[in-house]
Design a protein around this motif. Structure first.
Motif, mmCIF file in Angstrom:
data_model
loop_
_atom_site.group_PDB
_atom_site.id
_atom_site.type_symbol
_atom_site.label_atom_id
_atom_site.label_comp_id
_atom_site.label_asym_id
_atom_site.label_seq_id
_atom_site.Cartn_x
_atom_site.Cartn_y
_atom_site.Cartn_z
ATOM 1 N N TYR A 18 9.919 -10.733 7.165
ATOM 2 C CA TYR A 18 10.119 -11.325 5.827
ATOM 3 C C TYR A 18 11.371 -10.729 5.162
ATOM 4 N N MET A 19 11.503 -9.399 5.212
ATOM 5 C CA MET A 19 12.640 -8.758 4.533
ATOM 6 C C MET A 19 13.973 -9.064 5.232
ATOM 7 N N LEU A 20 13.920 -9.384 6.525
ATOM 8 C CA LEU A 20 15.144 -9.778 7.242
ATOM 9 C C LEU A 20 15.557 -11.193 6.854
ATOM 10 N N SER A 21 14.565 -12.101 6.856
ATOM 11 C CA SER A 21 14.889 -13.526 6.739
ATOM 12 C C SER A 21 14.758 -14.059 5.315
ATOM 13 N N GLY A 22 13.896 -13.399 4.502
ATOM 14 C CA GLY A 22 13.631 -13.922 3.157
ATOM 15 C C GLY A 22 12.681 -15.113 3.180
ATOM 16 N N GLU A 23 12.163 -15.423 4.381
ATOM 17 C CA GLU A 23 11.249 -16.556 4.490
ATOM 18 C C GLU A 23 9.869 -16.089 4.890
ATOM 19 N N GLU A 24 8.904 -16.967 4.755
ATOM 20 C CA GLU A 24 7.538 -16.664 5.188
ATOM 21 C C GLU A 24 7.616 -16.201 6.650
ATOM 22 N N ASP B 223 20.507 -4.832 7.476
ATOM 23 C CA ASP B 223 20.961 -6.011 8.212
ATOM 24 C C ASP B 223 21.407 -7.110 7.234
ATOM 25 N N ARG B 224 20.750 -7.197 6.076
ATOM 26 C CA ARG B 224 21.165 -8.191 5.087
ATOM 27 C C ARG B 224 22.450 -7.748 4.376
ATOM 28 N N ILE B 225 22.473 -6.477 3.953
ATOM 29 C CA ILE B 225 23.642 -5.993 3.198
ATOM 30 C C ILE B 225 24.919 -6.162 4.011
ATOM 31 N N ARG B 226 24.857 -5.815 5.298
ATOM 32 C CA ARG B 226 26.092 -5.900 6.097
ATOM 33 C C ARG B 226 26.517 -7.348 6.353
ATOM 34 N N LYS B 227 25.560 -8.283 6.132
ATOM 35 C CA LYS B 227 25.909 -9.705 6.270
ATOM 36 C C LYS B 227 26.213 -10.341 4.914
ATOM 37 N N GLY B 228 26.381 -9.483 3.896
ATOM 38 C CA GLY B 228 26.750 -9.973 2.567
ATOM 39 C C GLY B 228 25.594 -10.566 1.782
ATOM 40 N N LYS B 229 24.349 -10.281 2.201
ATOM 41 C CA LYS B 229 23.189 -10.827 1.480
ATOM 42 C C LYS B 229 22.515 -9.730 0.665
ATOM 43 N N GLU B 230 21.753 -10.147 -0.347
ATOM 44 C CA GLU B 230 21.000 -9.175 -1.159
ATOM 45 C C GLU B 230 19.766 -8.698 -0.381
ATOM 46 N N PRO B 231 19.460 -7.408 -0.403
ATOM 47 C CA PRO B 231 18.216 -6.960 0.256
ATOM 48 C C PRO B 231 16.989 -7.511 -0.466
ATOM 49 N N ILE B 232 15.887 -7.583 0.280
ATOM 50 C CA ILE B 232 14.644 -8.138 -0.259
ATOM 51 C C ILE B 232 13.589 -7.034 -0.274
ATOM 52 N N ALA B 233 12.850 -6.928 -1.377
ATOM 53 C CA ALA B 233 11.815 -5.876 -1.484
ATOM 54 C C ALA B 233 10.600 -6.239 -0.621
#
Ligand SMILES: CC(C)(COP(=O)(O)OP(=O)(O)OC[C@H]1O[C@@H](n2cnc3c(N)ncnc32)[C@H](O)[C@@H]1OP(=O)(O)O)[C@@H](O)C(=O)NCCC(=O)NCCS
Length: 380
Positions: free
Chosen positions: A161-167, A138-148
């Protein structure tokens, strides 16, 4: 005289299973002895995974161990991240997931090991990895880096967390947890059957899960949650429900997506739980429109003779569409989320199949022509 074929294998019993009981007449669902209502109220998704993989609830140390192993194993091989980035951004997320899980096998040291221990390790690993793939995609297709994934979070929190990058937001991760608990397992549904057929040939767990994903994708099965949401979006306003129902269902030949079930001839107990979750989320979010549309359409169906005669009630996908939409998931991610849950049921069934395996190979009645004579190609 050949036996008459049962279209859609309706009513055919194909295995003995300890994983879950689906009582369609009374609208009951039980995982390994526990009513779904109790699990939805109390259980962490990891507790349900332990239950389905081991036949009993974990103690505190076992639960923490499974939670942290899933979170650790959820990390993807770096080659997989590169591969996800190479997929077309417009790819259907279920097509992406099917391909990615198939590819994962090639990076898994256990992939061709059919021992019970290896299959248990793979069940845990694939469960974590599917969550990471869904969020990363979902991040890659929106041009964002994936999160571990983070090792301190449970699976639902990690997904958010991995979708939003936030707490991770507590409301969203709790809603995801309930959804995953409700969708983890469901008797001999089509995708579970496909998984069992695949591994009964002696094939491997990744192949069984890939069969499950491909089967879940269809709109008659897991694809129905997204289709239900598209339908609610098309209706657009609670005031349009009656006219939409008359035009498309009474006078047209469409089906209400998220209604009807092969087994349930009473209300799907998961739909009842999700209806109240959807209502609570709609109220707390301040946007009740989609819930009101769903409620009004379900009421129109419940009052209609056609639906009454055929015992057609909302199934799990009907209100889960509202739950997932209200926590702002993209509609085409709804079915991958179903796969994130059902991977636990698929793997439990795969392990059960291996424990008492025999090739699954039904028969067919031949109804084609007989006695034809070969003609050379230039004379046809
Ligand atoms: C789930 C589903 C595929 C079950 O299929 P099934 O057991 O093979 O049942 P059938 O397709 O034979 O349907 C039985 C009857 O109910 C009708 N029916 C079933 N679901 C219906 C729906 N959602 N809307 C309107 N009519 C429906 C069929 O037209 C059929 O009517 P008929 O007897 O006059 O021919 C079916 O109910 C459906 O398509 N539902 C919508 C998709 C969905 O929500 N899928 C997720 C399931 S968890």
């Amino acid at each position: 005289m050949a036996e008459v074929a049962k279209k859609g294998l309706e009513g055919i019993v194909v295995a003995e299973s300890k994983t879950s009981l689906v009582n369609g007449a009374e609208g009951k669902l039980v995982y390994e002895g526990y009513p779904i209502e109790e699990l939805a109220e109390n259980a962490l998704f990891e507790e349900v995974a332990f239950l389905l993989w081991n036949g009993r609830l974990p103690n505190k140390a076992e639960l923490e161990s499974l939670r942290s192993t899933i979170a650790t194993e959820a990390a993807l091989p770096k080659e997989m991240i590169a591969q996800l980035k190479s997929y077309p951004v417009k790819a259907d997320p279920m097509a992406m997931l099917r391909t990615a899980v198939s590819a994962l096998a090639m990076y898994d040291a256990d992939s061709e090991d059919q021992s019970v221990e290896a299959n248990r390790r793979k069940a845990i690993r694939i469960t974590g990895q599917i969550t990471t793939i869904c969020a990363a995609w979902d991040r890659i297709r929106k041009g964002k880096e994936p999160i571990a994934p983070r090792k301190d979070l449970n699976l639902s929190q990690n997904f958010i967390y991995m979708l939003s990058g936030e707490e991770p937001d507590a409301t969203a991760s709790e809603a995801i947890n309930v959804y995953l608990v409700l969708l983890a397992e469901h008797g001999m549904n089509a995708s579970t059957f496909a998984s069992r057929v695949t591994v009964a040939t002696g094939s491997d767990m990744h192949s069984g899960i890939v069969s499950g994903i491909g089967t879940l994708k269809g709109p008659s099965h897991g694809g129905a949650n997204a289709e239900a949401m598209h339908m609610f979006l098309e209706i657009g306003d609670p005031n349009n429900v009656d006219a939409w129902f008359k035009k498309n269902i009474k006078e047209g030949d469409r089906r209400i997506m998220g209604i009807g079930h092969r087994i349930y001839k009473a209300l799907d107990p998961r739909a009842a739980i999700l209806e109240s979750k959807a209502k609570a989320l709609a109220e707390s979010s301040g946007n009740e429109k989609w819930f009101q549309i769903a409620k009004k359409l379900a009421e129109a169906a419940r009052a209609d003779q056609y639906f009454i005669e055929r015992k057609l009630f909302p199934n799990v996908d009907y209100y889960s569409a509202i739950v997932l939409y209200t926590i702002h998931l993209d509609v085409d991610m709804f079915t991958p989320l179903f796969a994130m849950a059902r991977v636990v049921g698929w793997s439990a069934h795969i392990i059960e199949q291996f424990a008492n395996n025999r090739l699954i190979r039904p028969d067919v009645n031949y109804v084609g022509p007989m006695g034809l004579q070969w003609t050379p190609v230039d004379q046809r």
